[in-house]
Scaffold this active site. Sequence first.
Site, PDB file in Angstrom:
ATOM      1  N   ARG A 103      55.935  40.289   9.549  1.00 10.95           N
ATOM      2  CA  ARG A 103      56.984  41.245   9.157  1.00 10.95           C
ATOM      3  C   ARG A 103      56.317  42.235   8.208  1.00 10.95           C
ATOM      4  O   ARG A 103      55.891  41.846   7.105  1.00 10.95           O
ATOM      5  CB  ARG A 103      58.156  40.531   8.492  1.00 10.95           C
ATOM      6  CG  ARG A 103      59.122  41.494   7.831  1.00 10.95           C
ATOM      7  CD  ARG A 103      60.417  40.855   7.412  1.00 10.95           C
ATOM      8  NE  ARG A 103      61.260  40.576   8.567  1.00 10.95           N
ATOM      9  CZ  ARG A 103      62.560  40.301   8.500  1.00 10.95           C
ATOM     10  NH1 ARG A 103      63.168  40.270   7.335  1.00 10.95           N
ATOM     11  NH2 ARG A 103      63.264  40.059   9.597  1.00 10.95           N
ATOM     12  N   HIS A 130      62.488  45.864  15.756  1.00  7.37           N
ATOM     13  CA  HIS A 130      62.849  44.474  15.480  1.00  7.37           C
ATOM     14  C   HIS A 130      63.181  43.806  16.821  1.00  7.37           C
ATOM     15  O   HIS A 130      64.338  43.479  17.110  1.00  7.37           O
ATOM     16  CB  HIS A 130      64.053  44.453  14.538  1.00  7.37           C
ATOM     17  CG  HIS A 130      64.271  43.138  13.843  1.00  7.37           C
ATOM     18  ND1 HIS A 130      63.429  42.053  13.980  1.00  7.37           N
ATOM     19  CD2 HIS A 130      65.269  42.732  12.991  1.00  7.37           C
ATOM     20  CE1 HIS A 130      63.884  41.041  13.261  1.00  7.37           C
ATOM     21  NE2 HIS A 130      64.986  41.428  12.658  1.00  7.37           N
ATOM     22  N   GLN A 133      65.178  40.395  17.191  1.00  4.98           N
ATOM     23  CA  GLN A 133      66.606  40.574  16.942  1.00  4.98           C
ATOM     24  C   GLN A 133      67.306  41.092  18.194  1.00  4.98           C
ATOM     25  O   GLN A 133      68.351  40.564  18.604  1.00  4.98           O
ATOM     26  CB  GLN A 133      66.801  41.563  15.784  1.00  4.98           C
ATOM     27  CG  GLN A 133      68.247  41.825  15.434  1.00  4.98           C
ATOM     28  CD  GLN A 133      68.916  40.607  14.801  1.00  4.98           C
ATOM     29  OE1 GLN A 133      68.432  40.078  13.825  1.00  4.98           O
ATOM     30  NE2 GLN A 133      70.026  40.166  15.371  1.00  4.98           N
ATOM     31  N   ASP A 222      74.296  48.019  11.185  1.00  4.55           N
ATOM     32  CA  ASP A 222      73.229  47.457  10.344  1.00  4.55           C
ATOM     33  C   ASP A 222      73.315  48.178   8.999  1.00  4.55           C
ATOM     34  O   ASP A 222      74.015  49.190   8.857  1.00  4.55           O
ATOM     35  CB  ASP A 222      71.865  47.677  11.029  1.00  4.55           C
ATOM     36  CG  ASP A 222      70.688  47.123  10.234  1.00  4.55           C
ATOM     37  OD1 ASP A 222      70.885  46.246   9.357  1.00  4.55           O
ATOM     38  OD2 ASP A 222      69.540  47.579  10.479  1.00  4.55           O
ATOM     39  N   CYS A 264      73.184  42.564  12.631  1.00  6.16           N
ATOM     40  CA  CYS A 264      71.997  41.690  12.611  1.00  6.16           C
ATOM     41  C   CYS A 264      71.937  40.851  11.336  1.00  6.16           C
ATOM     42  O   CYS A 264      71.228  39.852  11.296  1.00  6.16           O
ATOM     43  CB  CYS A 264      70.744  42.536  12.759  1.00  6.16           C
ATOM     44  SG  CYS A 264      70.559  43.784  11.474  1.00  6.16           S
ATOM     45  N   ARG A 292      69.141  33.712  17.077  1.00 11.54           N
ATOM     46  CA  ARG A 292      67.759  33.990  16.660  1.00 11.54           C
ATOM     47  C   ARG A 292      66.908  32.745  16.870  1.00 11.54           C
ATOM     48  O   ARG A 292      65.770  32.824  17.335  1.00 11.54           O
ATOM     49  CB  ARG A 292      67.702  34.411  15.178  1.00 11.54           C
ATOM     50  CG  ARG A 292      68.385  35.733  14.832  1.00 11.54           C
ATOM     51  CD  ARG A 292      67.694  36.918  15.482  1.00 11.54           C
ATOM     52  NE  ARG A 292      66.269  36.961  15.196  1.00 11.54           N
ATOM     53  CZ  ARG A 292      65.712  37.424  14.063  1.00 11.54           C
ATOM     54  NH1 ARG A 292      66.481  37.939  13.124  1.00 11.54           N
ATOM     55  NH2 ARG A 292      64.403  37.428  13.898  1.00 11.54           N
TER      56      ARG A 292
HETATM   57  N1   CP Z   1      68.331  39.872  10.900  1.00  8.80           N
HETATM   58  C1   CP Z   1      67.216  39.502  10.238  1.00  8.80           C
HETATM   59  O1   CP Z   1      66.070  39.746  10.674  1.00  8.80           O
HETATM   60  O2   CP Z   1      67.445  38.835   9.089  1.00  8.80           O
HETATM   61  P1   CP Z   1      66.369  38.467   7.972  1.00  8.80           P
HETATM   62  O3   CP Z   1      65.906  39.765   7.360  1.00  8.80           O
HETATM   63  O4   CP Z   1      67.097  37.591   6.995  1.00  8.80           O
HETATM   64  O5   CP Z   1      65.209  37.761   8.628  1.00  8.80           O
HETATM   65  N1  NVA Z   2      67.171  47.613   9.209  1.00  8.08           N
HETATM   66  C1  NVA Z   2      67.052  46.452   8.342  1.00  8.08           C
HETATM   67  C2  NVA Z   2      67.111  45.210   9.158  1.00  8.08           C
HETATM   68  C3  NVA Z   2      67.063  43.927   8.366  1.00  8.08           C
HETATM   69  C4  NVA Z   2      67.071  42.703   9.233  1.00  8.08           C
HETATM   70  C5  NVA Z   2      65.772  46.539   7.545  1.00  8.08           C
HETATM   71  O1  NVA Z   2      64.740  46.940   8.109  1.00  8.08           O
HETATM   72  O2  NVA Z   2      65.795  46.223   6.352  1.00  8.08           O
END
Ligand code: CP
Ligand code: NVA
Length: 307
Positions: A103, A130, A133, A222, A264, A292
């Site tokens: 990530r 993502h 997701q 989101d 999400c 997930r």
């Molecule tokens: N939706 C999602 O990726 O959640 P987290 O940021 O908690 O992993």
């Molecule tokens: N768009 C958000 C998604 C979190 C799961 C971010 O990137 O923070």
Amino acid sequence: MKDFISIDKCSKGDLLELLELSKQLKQIDKLGGRDTCLPGKTLAMLFEKSSLRTRMSFQIAMTDLGGHAIYLKPEDIGVIGEREPAKDMARVLARYVHGIMARTFKHETIIELAKYADVPVINALSDYSHPCQAMADLLTINEHCGELDGLKVVYVGDGNNVARSLAFACAKFDMKFVVAAPKGYELDGESLDIANGITAGTASQLNDPVEAVKDADIIYTDTWVSMGQEDEKQQRIADFKDAGFQVNGELLSHAPGRVKVMHCLPAYRGMEITDEVAESECSIIFDQAENRLHFQRALLKKLMVRK
Ligand code: CP
Ligand code: NVA
């Protein structure tokens, strides 16, 4: 398929296989069984940003499959490439583990890891996309609405990483995808072109959320402030809230009665979604979160079991 980095780069066949495998593994799980196909395998999990769902679901999925995951938190690794180049990290980790998930802020970091690691690399969220997701979301939509083909997903909010992956995923499965975003926060034209290049006429965008939700099967939202955008928080809240981009009861009154609401998570109640809507009958946000785990199991099995 060595890596899982962006949905537009995956074949429809691979994506279909992943959805089917997710359903099979979910069924096994619900019956109390286990598919221990990854005995002795280790997944390295690199996180430059916070996570609840992604971290937990990957770690649990590895354990369920008979393997093991090692979590490297933001304090351990900082921004990948600052202490040592991503290409060095990739080659070192590939000597220790059988898969890497990351990530990151920059999408290029994940591409660099995949280029140099001769083990699978999974995108667990970058500023660009993502994909895990979006695939868990398609599984959830399939469970609630049946055949994906022809369904309309209306994304109300910021044209961000989550919106982009959904646009690509919907295009792969012949679904309509509409982004309703305030001016200045739309999904970029190149991403819309990629989606429409996958299936012509699938993706579109407008600035009026009421118009957008009129024939929606799914309303998706989101956060208005993604990780890394904290400095813009006040401006963003003003820009989205004042322009009527909150998913609330009033907006839902313009959508068909059958509509389902997705997010999400994490959700900022009172910002992009109201508590009332998040807790309502039409909300399927916790089914999404559960899926997930089922999708992650399928992805790890597909990528990490040696043929
Ligand atoms: N939706 C999602 O990726 O959640 P987290 O940021 O908690 O992993
Ligand atoms: N768009 C958000 C998604 C979190 C799961 C971010 O990137 O923070």
